[in-house]
Scaffold this active site. Structure first.
Site, PDB file in Angstrom:
ATOM      1  N   GLY A 154      33.274  42.674  38.476  1.00 52.67           N
ATOM      2  CA  GLY A 154      33.094  43.849  39.318  1.00 52.67           C
ATOM      3  C   GLY A 154      32.260  44.864  38.569  1.00 52.67           C
ATOM      4  O   GLY A 154      31.868  44.661  37.412  1.00 52.67           O
ATOM      5  N   SER A 155      32.004  45.988  39.214  1.00 51.17           N
ATOM      6  CA  SER A 155      31.098  46.978  38.629  1.00 51.17           C
ATOM      7  C   SER A 155      31.623  47.535  37.318  1.00 51.17           C
ATOM      8  O   SER A 155      30.848  47.806  36.389  1.00 51.17           O
ATOM      9  CB  SER A 155      30.878  48.118  39.620  1.00 51.17           C
ATOM     10  OG  SER A 155      32.128  48.684  40.014  1.00 51.17           O
ATOM     11  N   GLU A 189      33.213  46.110  35.015  1.00 55.04           N
ATOM     12  CA  GLU A 189      33.270  45.118  33.940  1.00 55.04           C
ATOM     13  C   GLU A 189      31.888  44.755  33.389  1.00 55.04           C
ATOM     14  O   GLU A 189      31.786  44.151  32.317  1.00 55.04           O
ATOM     15  CB  GLU A 189      33.932  43.815  34.427  1.00 55.04           C
ATOM     16  CG  GLU A 189      35.405  43.932  34.712  1.00 55.04           C
ATOM     17  CD  GLU A 189      35.667  44.710  35.976  1.00 55.04           C
ATOM     18  OE1 GLU A 189      36.389  45.725  35.909  1.00 55.04           O
ATOM     19  OE2 GLU A 189      35.139  44.343  37.036  1.00 55.04           O
ATOM     20  N   GLU A 218      40.478  36.372  42.392  1.00 57.25           N
ATOM     21  CA  GLU A 218      41.123  36.633  41.110  1.00 57.25           C
ATOM     22  C   GLU A 218      42.367  35.784  40.865  1.00 57.25           C
ATOM     23  O   GLU A 218      42.682  35.472  39.706  1.00 57.25           O
ATOM     24  CB  GLU A 218      41.457  38.121  40.998  1.00 57.25           C
ATOM     25  CG  GLU A 218      40.261  39.019  40.794  1.00 57.25           C
ATOM     26  CD  GLU A 218      39.568  39.444  42.075  1.00 57.25           C
ATOM     27  OE1 GLU A 218      38.664  40.293  42.012  1.00 57.25           O
ATOM     28  OE2 GLU A 218      39.933  38.919  43.155  1.00 57.25           O
ATOM     29  N   HIS A 253      38.881  42.940  37.837  1.00 51.87           N
ATOM     30  CA  HIS A 253      38.250  44.169  38.310  1.00 51.87           C
ATOM     31  C   HIS A 253      39.303  45.202  38.685  1.00 51.87           C
ATOM     32  O   HIS A 253      39.933  45.093  39.746  1.00 51.87           O
ATOM     33  CB  HIS A 253      37.361  43.853  39.509  1.00 51.87           C
ATOM     34  CG  HIS A 253      36.600  45.022  40.032  1.00 51.87           C
ATOM     35  ND1 HIS A 253      36.021  45.970  39.223  1.00 51.87           N
ATOM     36  CD2 HIS A 253      36.314  45.400  41.307  1.00 51.87           C
ATOM     37  CE1 HIS A 253      35.425  46.877  39.956  1.00 51.87           C
ATOM     38  NE2 HIS A 253      35.588  46.555  41.226  1.00 51.87           N
ATOM     39  N   HIS A 302      68.700  27.438  42.209  1.00 50.47           N
ATOM     40  CA  HIS A 302      67.880  27.846  43.355  1.00 50.47           C
ATOM     41  C   HIS A 302      68.741  28.267  44.547  1.00 50.47           C
ATOM     42  O   HIS A 302      68.251  28.936  45.438  1.00 50.47           O
ATOM     43  CB  HIS A 302      66.956  26.695  43.756  1.00 50.47           C
ATOM     44  CG  HIS A 302      65.840  27.089  44.678  1.00 50.47           C
ATOM     45  ND1 HIS A 302      65.372  28.380  44.787  1.00 50.47           N
ATOM     46  CD2 HIS A 302      65.084  26.355  45.528  1.00 50.47           C
ATOM     47  CE1 HIS A 302      64.393  28.428  45.668  1.00 50.47           C
ATOM     48  NE2 HIS A 302      64.199  27.212  46.133  1.00 50.47           N
ATOM     49  N   GLY A 341      57.654  28.969  41.129  1.00 45.77           N
ATOM     50  CA  GLY A 341      57.976  28.744  42.536  1.00 45.77           C
ATOM     51  C   GLY A 341      56.965  29.375  43.471  1.00 45.77           C
ATOM     52  O   GLY A 341      57.004  29.136  44.672  1.00 45.77           O
TER      53      GLY A 341
END
Length: 521
Positions: free
Chosen positions: A25-26, A28, A47, A70, A277, A395
């Site tokens: 992105g800008s 980075e 991402e 970003h 679970h 999960g």
């Protein structure tokens, strides 16, 4: 003049982090000015895919991978797979862009408010350095924290104008942190194993993470102990064709008691026994059984509902047990019963997994994210090789496809077979583009039952006649794959499955096989 970028690049090179996973992105872009020729930027189209690829790569290399996101928007997209990386105990150094320091007081466009708080609690440490010149030190600390057991992701937010600021070079350091555990308690466990009448070993993913495969086999053979896999183990800690292997423990209290009944000493290594679970009642262990647990973090040791616990890495712990007293001669436990006969009249997931087992190339790696087919996989697709299996410990969905890409990058020349449910595939389908872009030899096998099959099973537990929002008609995985540069084939009958799988497994580029399996009950 050394800049923040220069010092950081040198640090990353010293720690072997020359492959960066990202979606730029800008905020980075200045990080990659004059990008070094010995570095490799792996592009993901979303991402969550970026984190998943880095997760697979870091697990396969056993070194932290560097991720570039970003600001808040990119970090938000990544959080699902960041949660999975945290549960996988995967070392990641995640960087995210921040707006320029000079305009932060005015809440500028695309800035991150509370940047260090946003990814918590699924990072071990988070920082936005107070000064630009502190950035390399923050990334160095993030690396060491990520690599310290229990391993996991860390996060550094970097303002966009920091990268070009002057900075003194940073000398790389080594931090050793392998825990050997309490010798007195380990000696007691070794004595209990040696004197046990009918011992059992339960191995979790930590055995694989710590490279303790050989020690795990040696301990089982020395004590003629039945070996079980801990609930939801995300790696393969023991060869599933071994004569002492007994199967997989279900994540339910009563089923665990039933499976381990008759064992007087139970030693669990590399993962909790109590990863349930569904709710349950009654004791956590069979009557009369002593339980000992070895995990690499104090939290898991402290919250275990029963038994004494050692905080240590699995390899050190198993090696110490092997140095303990020799057991008396024991009769090995009886072999595990074979799975039921296959239905040969329809293309079920069990049939598909049996054919994958029969046709897979020697040494191939299995990556799985098909939750409703996991029982069939346990029955029909034995994992027999060290580091031959990866799945998701959290999960959550959307990890398997990009993780397969990362593992293929880490283990070039090896065939990766990614077994993915149709519902799971749609969480990170953009990973196909990255596989095609890198021409990786991955066979993506879609177990397509045209619905969220796992929810139908859970629906019965909750008394639901028909769960809503679970049907997935009309998805064309071949069209989606071809649109991203991956050759694809659809199979809807037993007669065509072998040829489709064989062609996919022989390919030196990514392929997808959409297998239309029969729906379960």
């Amino acid at each position: 003049m050394t800049t923040v970028r220069d010092a950081t690049i040198a640090l990353m090179r010293a720690h072997g982090m020359t492959r960066i996973f990202g979606n730029p992105g800008s905020t980075e872009l200045p990080m990659f000015r004059d990008f070094p020729a010995d570095f490799d930027y792996v592009l993901g189209l979303q991402e969550s895919v970026v984190i998943g690829m880095a997760d697979g790569y870091a697990q396969a290399t056993r070194n932290a991978a560097l991720v570039n996101l970003h600001s808040s928007a990119g970090t938000g997209h990544a959080l699902g797979n960041l949660f999975t990386a945290y549960k996988n105990r995967t070392p990641l150094v995640v960087t995210a862009g921040q707006q320029a320091r000079g305009i932060l007081p005015y809440e500028p466009f695309l800035y991150a408010e509370g940047a260090t708080e946003f990814p918590r609690p699924f990072v071990k440490w988070a920082c936005e350095p107070a000064r630009a010149e502190d950035v390399p030190h923050a990334i160095a600390r993030a690396y060491h924290v990520a690599m310290t057991p229990p391993c996991g992701p860390t996060f550094v937010s970097v303002p966009v104008d920091d990268w070009d600021r002057p900075c003194a070079p940073l000398t790389p350091r080594r931090v050793a942190s392998r825990a050997a555990g309490d010798p007195a308690l380990i000696a007691e466990i070794a004595e209990a194993l040696a004197s046990a009448r009918n011992p059992a070993l339960v191995y979790g993913a930590g055995v694989a993470r710590d490279g303790a495969w050989d020690a795990a086999i040696a301990l089982a053979e020395r004590h003629a102990a039945a070996v079980w896999i801990a609930p939801f183990a995300a790696r393969n800690p023991f060869p599933e064709d071994h004569r002492l292997f007994r199967g997989f423990l279900m994540p339910m209290r009563d089923r665990i008691r039933e499976a381990l009944g008759g064992h007087d000493v139970i030693v669990t290594v590399g993962g909790p026994l109590s990863l349930y679970h569904v709710d349950g009642e009654g004791p956590h262990l069979p009557d009369g059984a002593r339980h000992f647990l070895c995990v690499d973090d104090l939290g898991s040791a402290a919250c275990a509902p029963a038994g004494d616990a050692v905080v240590a890495d699995a390899r050190s712990f198993l090696s110490a047990l092997l140095d303990g007293p020799a057991p008396e001669a024991r009769t090995p436990p009886p072999p595990a019963p074979p799975p039921p006969s296959l239905d040969r009249t329809s293309l079920t997931d069990a049939w598909l997994l049996a054919r994958i087992a029969a046709l897979r190339p020697a040494g191939s790696i299995i990556v799985e994210e098909a939750p409703s087919s996991r029982g069939a996989m346990h029955d029909r697709l034995p994992i027999t090789l060290r580091d031959g299996f990866y799945t998701c410990a959290s999960g959550g969905l959307g990890h398997g496809m990009p993780a397969a890409v990362g593992i293929a990058l880490a283990r070039p020349g090896e065939k990766v077979i990614a077994i993915i449910g149709d519902g799971s595939a749609m969480y990170a389908i953009q990973a196909l583009w990255s596989a095609a872009d890198r021409r990786l030899p991955i066979s993506f096998v879609i177990v397509n039952n045209r619905r969220y099959q796992a929810l139908h099973g859970f629906g019965r537990l909750f008394g639901l006649a028909k769960p809503i929002g679970t049907e997935l008609p009309g998805l064309d995985f071949c069209a989606i794959a071809e649109g991203q540069g991956v050759r694809a084939t659809r199979v809807d009958n037993i007669a065509g499955i072998d040829a489709a799988l064989a062609a996919s497994f022989a390919a030196d580029h990514p392929t997808l096989v959409d297998v239309q399996v029969a729906q379960g009950a």
